[in-house]
Design an enzyme around this catalytic site. Structure first.
Site, PDB file in Angstrom:
ATOM      1  N   SER A  15     -10.351  15.021   8.908  1.00 45.48           N
ATOM      2  CA  SER A  15     -10.685  13.701   8.365  1.00 45.48           C
ATOM      3  C   SER A  15     -11.835  13.759   7.357  1.00 45.48           C
ATOM      4  CB  SER A  15     -11.065  12.754   9.506  1.00 45.48           C
ATOM      5  OG  SER A  15     -11.516  11.530   8.956  1.00 45.48           O
ATOM      6  N   LYS A  16     -11.662  13.030   6.265  1.00 42.98           N
ATOM      7  CA  LYS A  16     -12.727  12.936   5.262  1.00 42.98           C
ATOM      8  C   LYS A  16     -13.625  11.730   5.537  1.00 42.98           C
ATOM      9  CE  LYS A  16      -9.913  15.028   1.621  1.00 42.98           C
ATOM     10  NZ  LYS A  16     -10.400  16.389   1.851  1.00 42.98           N
ATOM     11  N   LYS A  66      -2.996   3.915  15.739  1.00 40.34           N
ATOM     12  CA  LYS A  66      -3.186   2.614  15.093  1.00 40.34           C
ATOM     13  C   LYS A  66      -2.465   1.476  15.821  1.00 40.34           C
ATOM     14  CE  LYS A  66      -4.030   4.292  10.403  1.00 40.34           C
ATOM     15  NZ  LYS A  66      -3.650   4.191   8.993  1.00 40.34           N
ATOM     16  N   GLY A 129       8.066   2.787   7.810  1.00 41.42           N
ATOM     17  CA  GLY A 129       7.323   3.063   9.036  1.00 41.42           C
ATOM     18  C   GLY A 129       5.979   2.343   9.036  1.00 41.42           C
ATOM     19  N   GLY A 239      -3.202   9.284  -2.972  1.00 41.00           N
ATOM     20  CA  GLY A 239      -3.831   8.298  -2.094  1.00 41.00           C
ATOM     21  C   GLY A 239      -5.309   8.502  -1.812  1.00 41.00           C
TER      22      GLY A 239
HETATM   23  P1  ATR Z   1       4.539   6.135  10.424  1.00 38.14           P
HETATM   24  O1  ATR Z   1       4.810   4.959  11.276  1.00 38.14           O
HETATM   25  O2  ATR Z   1       3.401   6.978  10.875  1.00 38.14           O
HETATM   26  O3  ATR Z   1       4.490   5.798   8.969  1.00 38.14           O
HETATM   27  P2  ATR Z   1       7.219   6.727  10.840  1.00 38.14           P
HETATM   28  O4  ATR Z   1       7.394   5.462  11.524  1.00 38.14           O
HETATM   29  O5  ATR Z   1       7.811   7.979  11.396  1.00 38.14           O
HETATM   30  O6  ATR Z   1       5.748   7.113  10.631  1.00 38.14           O
HETATM   31  O7  ATR Z   1       7.741   6.490   9.350  1.00 38.14           O
HETATM   32  C1  ATR Z   1       7.831   7.517   8.469  1.00 38.14           C
HETATM   33  C2  ATR Z   1       8.594   7.042   7.242  1.00 38.14           C
HETATM   34  O8  ATR Z   1       8.898   8.180   6.444  1.00 38.14           O
HETATM   35  C3  ATR Z   1       9.912   6.391   7.572  1.00 38.14           C
HETATM   36  O9  ATR Z   1      10.207   5.438   6.599  1.00 38.14           O
HETATM   37  C4  ATR Z   1      10.865   7.570   7.500  1.00 38.14           C
HETATM   38  O10 ATR Z   1      12.202   7.238   7.218  1.00 38.14           O
HETATM   39  P3  ATR Z   1      13.219   6.893   8.438  1.00 38.14           P
HETATM   40  O11 ATR Z   1      12.893   5.505   8.892  1.00 38.14           O
HETATM   41  O12 ATR Z   1      14.556   7.034   7.847  1.00 38.14           O
HETATM   42  O13 ATR Z   1      12.917   7.934   9.504  1.00 38.14           O
HETATM   43  C5  ATR Z   1      10.305   8.289   6.315  1.00 38.14           C
HETATM   44  N1  ATR Z   1      10.677   9.701   6.286  1.00 38.14           N
HETATM   45  C6  ATR Z   1      10.187  10.688   7.055  1.00 38.14           C
HETATM   46  N2  ATR Z   1      10.754  11.860   6.722  1.00 38.14           N
HETATM   47  C7  ATR Z   1      11.624  11.596   5.713  1.00 38.14           C
HETATM   48  C8  ATR Z   1      12.518  12.395   4.916  1.00 38.14           C
HETATM   49  N3  ATR Z   1      12.620  13.710   5.127  1.00 38.14           N
HETATM   50  N4  ATR Z   1      13.250  11.782   3.971  1.00 38.14           N
HETATM   51  C9  ATR Z   1      13.146  10.456   3.769  1.00 38.14           C
HETATM   52  N5  ATR Z   1      12.323   9.652   4.469  1.00 38.14           N
HETATM   53  C10 ATR Z   1      11.578  10.209   5.424  1.00 38.14           C
END
Ligand code: ATR
Length: 278
Positions: A15-16, A66, A129, A239
């Protein structure tokens, strides 16, 4: 004695936030201590309680806690409730106040630092997500002419759009369904790059002069920004600015002072360029 703050996460040693808040505190003459605290995955609540009992005044919360912080907070700000996630806690005798400064941090970076106008423009948010959900409310408030959530699993994009119904104009679709559309701002809120997998974006989604923004950051250009450049995006931002701006928003909540962010961003970028593997 210095007032205590910290960031809870697992993992957290990368963490930064301690460096960012130490820099804010020094610049604003605030006597505070800020530490990174590794909480066990099944022991977040107890870990925070111990911190509060020892005099902790406030905390940041990062992956994977979170949502749990949102459930544990005694009170929530409207933006934390909308996000369903808390990244900032303030503790006082009335309990734990949960806030979410991620969306405000993104908006400040976009508008103040990158000179991006969102009002009246076409915005694409990739991912559905927690990261996407955290920034959706503030993005809608900025009044884009169109805001589309695209996700690998389109059902999650539709679900997220429905949650926000009433908050503004919102579309939801899969990546292939983006074919034929173009956007002025494309924001990556997916974790695809962690899996080392490129997003299957159709050609043409980056309008001439558009900005590609990756909520992730890392050493050098992120995989999403490399992909965006190969699709013709000319303006690219990672970011790191959002990270510093969300921290400034938390600092303001705790201390009532808004620190200058530009020097801290410059410090982190210089550090990143010098220390290859950090
Ligand atoms: P967080 O809540 O921490 O953001 P998450 O709920 O796992 O993590 O969401 C990750 C996001 O990245 C989701 O939108 C996920 O898409 P899916 O809903 O289809 O899983 C997306 N994501 C993760 N890996 C991906 C990949 N290889 N290609 C496209 N989208 C991806």
């Amino acid at each position: 004695m210095s007032e205590r703050y910290g960031v809870f996460g697992n993992p957290v040693n990368h963490s930064k936030s301690p460096a960012i808040h130490a820099a804010f505190a020094a610049a604003c003459n605030q006597d505070l201590a800020y530490e990174a605290i590794l909480a066990p995955r099944d022991g977040f609540a107890d870990c925070v309680r111990v911190f509060v009992a020892a005099g902790g005044c406030g905390a940041n919360v990062t992956v994977p806690f979170k949502q749990e912080a949102c459930r544990l907070a005694t009170r929530l700000t409207p933006r934390a409730r909308l996000a369903g996630a808390v990244n900032t806690l303030s503790f006082d005798s009335t309990g734990w106040l949960g806030d979410n400064t991620d969306g405000a941090g993104l908006l400040r970076d976009l508008t103040n630092n990158l000179g991006c106008t969102i009002s009246g423009t076409r915005v694409l948010l990739l991912g559905a997500g927690g990261a996407a959900r955290g920034v959706l409310g503030p993005l809608l408030e900025a009044a884009p002419s169109r805001l589309v959530i695209a996700n690998r699993t389109p059902a999650s994009a539709h679900e997220l759009a429905e949650r926000m119904t009433g908050a503004g104009k919102l579309g939801a679709c899969s990546y292939p369904q983006l074919a034929g559309e173009s956007f002025d701002l494309v924001i990556n809120a997916t974790s695809a790059s962690l899996a080392g997998e490129p997003l299957a974006l159709p050609d043409g989604i980056f309008a001439p002069g558009s900005l590609a923004y990756d909520m992730m950051y890392g050493q050098g250009q992120t995989p999403f920004l490399l992909l965006a450049a190969s699709h013709g995006a000319t303006r690219l931002a990672d970011g790191l600015g959002m990270l510093v701006e969300q921290a400034a928003e938390a600092f303001h909540l705790w201390r009532g002072i808004r620190p200058a962010t530009a020097p801290v961003m410059a410090m982190l970028r210089a550090d990143r360029n010098e220390c290859g593997s950090r």
